[in-house]
Design an enzyme around this catalytic site. Structure first.
Site, short mmCIF file in Angstrom:
data_model
loop_
_atom_site.label_atom_id
_atom_site.label_comp_id
_atom_site.label_asym_id
_atom_site.label_seq_id
_atom_site.Cartn_x
_atom_site.Cartn_y
_atom_site.Cartn_z
CE LYS A 278 -4.26 -2.07 1.61
NZ LYS A 278 -5.32 -2.16 2.67
NE ARG B 57 -7.26 -8.53 0.90
CZ ARG B 57 -6.82 -7.68 -0.05
NH1 ARG B 57 -5.88 -6.79 0.24
NH2 ARG B 57 -7.32 -7.74 -1.27
C1 8Y4 Z 1 -10.11 -6.11 -0.22
N1 8Y4 Z 1 -9.13 -5.41 0.62
C2 8Y4 Z 1 -8.21 -4.49 0.24
S1 8Y4 Z 1 -8.06 -3.93 -1.40
C3 8Y4 Z 1 -7.00 -2.55 -1.29
C4 8Y4 Z 1 -5.57 -2.86 -1.68
O1 8Y4 Z 1 -5.10 -3.97 -1.52
N2 8Y4 Z 1 -4.96 -1.80 -2.21
C5 8Y4 Z 1 -3.68 -1.78 -2.73
C6 8Y4 Z 1 -3.02 -2.93 -3.18
C7 8Y4 Z 1 -1.76 -2.82 -3.73
C8 8Y4 Z 1 -1.12 -1.57 -3.85
C9 8Y4 Z 1 -1.79 -0.45 -3.41
C10 8Y4 Z 1 -3.06 -0.54 -2.83
N3 8Y4 Z 1 -7.47 -4.04 1.27
C11 8Y4 Z 1 -7.94 -4.73 2.37
C12 8Y4 Z 1 -7.60 -4.69 3.76
O2 8Y4 Z 1 -6.71 -3.95 4.23
N4 8Y4 Z 1 -8.34 -5.52 4.60
C13 8Y4 Z 1 -9.33 -6.34 4.12
N5 8Y4 Z 1 -10.00 -7.11 5.01
N6 8Y4 Z 1 -9.65 -6.39 2.80
C14 8Y4 Z 1 -8.98 -5.58 1.95
#
Ligand code: 8Y4
Length: 285
Positions: free
Chosen positions: A223, A258
């Site tokens: 992130k 996760r």
């Molecule tokens: C579905 N989901 C997501 S998606 C967002 C993401 O990965 N962004 C992202 C991924 C990669 C790079 C930048 C941003 N984040 C969570 C979390 O933190 N907890 C739970 N429970 N579910 C989640």
């Protein structure tokens, strides 16, 4: 006794920190391999993460990124159901469905998913009742605002207290709807309506969420905050920073993490879990 989540017959034993592997299902239109390319790639990726040591596979139609527009129910079903059906057949791991839509929850559990991962914490119309009726564990995550706009300028008086209060309210709402407390996991939602200092405050004070009496999931993988702290603009270059963040989360009480990079995280947590399993020195008489 060790908390154990019953994921439609597949047990998720929380005797150590468990790794949730991320399986994003891209729309077929993005991949030029034909009408099942997205599903084929997602299934192959899920099987790879299982090989790397994931304890759970989190399957999502990738509709929850900041700035993302809504994905229709039909489109979300088209993306995720074939993947869940095949993974449930070919892999023994519990599968969580990353969705906020009741219809997708029902279809996904029917297809073999054993957990619901809802970034809206079951606040959509009908979601609480659908999850209660399905009787599978639920992950309730905090988000401020909506994915499209939540990162514009997130504001809190005290982010930890406000996220804590929200999660307490959602646990209460879930219990009132008939979801057993032992089936509930909570999650502060890193990056969902939080800037860097909000995310760092939540990680620094993660132990506060232990008061809620349910297992905690932390999701910081790749992130933006990790990218900012390490100066890594490409999310693929954020593995080491993400692993560090998840070891800190484990140290401060997270029971699940996760992640995209399962192998790296599994190795780091093997070290952490071994130390955590050491008996404490007897208190001096
Ligand atoms: C579905 N989901 C997501 S998606 C967002 C993401 O990965 N962004 C992202 C991924 C990669 C790079 C930048 C941003 N984040 C969570 C979390 O933190 N907890 C739970 N429970 N579910 C989640």
């Amino acid at each position: 006794t060790t908390p154990t989540l019953d994921c439609k017959g597949r047990a998720l034993i929380l005797d150590r920190v468990r790794v949730v592997g991320i399986v994003n299902v891209t729309p077929d239109s993005f991949s030029d391999g034909g009408e099942h390319a997205g599903a084929d790639a997602a299934v192959a990726h899920g099987l790879k993460l299982a090989e790397e040591g994931a304890d759970v596979l989190d399957v999502g139609g990738e509709s929850t990124r900041p700035g993302a527009d809504e994905v229709s129910v039909e489109e979300e079903l088209r993306r995720v159901i074939p993947v869940i059906e095949r993974l449930a057949r070919e892999c023994p791991l519990p599968i969580s469905i990353d969705t906020s839509k009741p219809e997708v929850m029902r279809a996904a559990v029917a297809a073999g998913a054993g957990l619901i991962n809802d970034v809206y914490a079951l606040r959509r119309e009908g979601a609480l009742d659908a999850a209660a009726a399905l009787g599978v564990p639920v992950i309730l995550m905090h988000m401020q605002g909506e994915p499209r706009s939540m990162q514009a300028s997130p504001q809190y008086d005290d982010v930890v207290s406000e996220v804590h209060r929200f999660l307490a309210e959602r646990i209460f709402a879930a219990e009132m709807a008939g979801i057993a407390k032992k089936q509930i996991v909570v999650d502060p939602g890193f990056g969902f309506g939080k800037n860097r200092e909000h995310n760092l405050a939540l990680l620094a004070q993660l132990e506060r969420f232990g008061e809620l009496g349910v297992p905690l999931l932390a999701g910081l993988s790749r992130k933006q905050t990790i990218g900012e702290l390490t100066g890594r603009d490409d999310p693929h270059d954020r593995v080491f920073g993400s692993v560090a963040a998840h070891v800190i989360a484990a140290q401060r009480g997270a029971k699940l993490v996760r992640v995209h990079d399962v192998a790296a995280t599994v190795d780091a947590l093997k070290v952490w879990n071994a130390v955590a399993a050491q008996p404490l020195p007897r208190a001096k008489a």
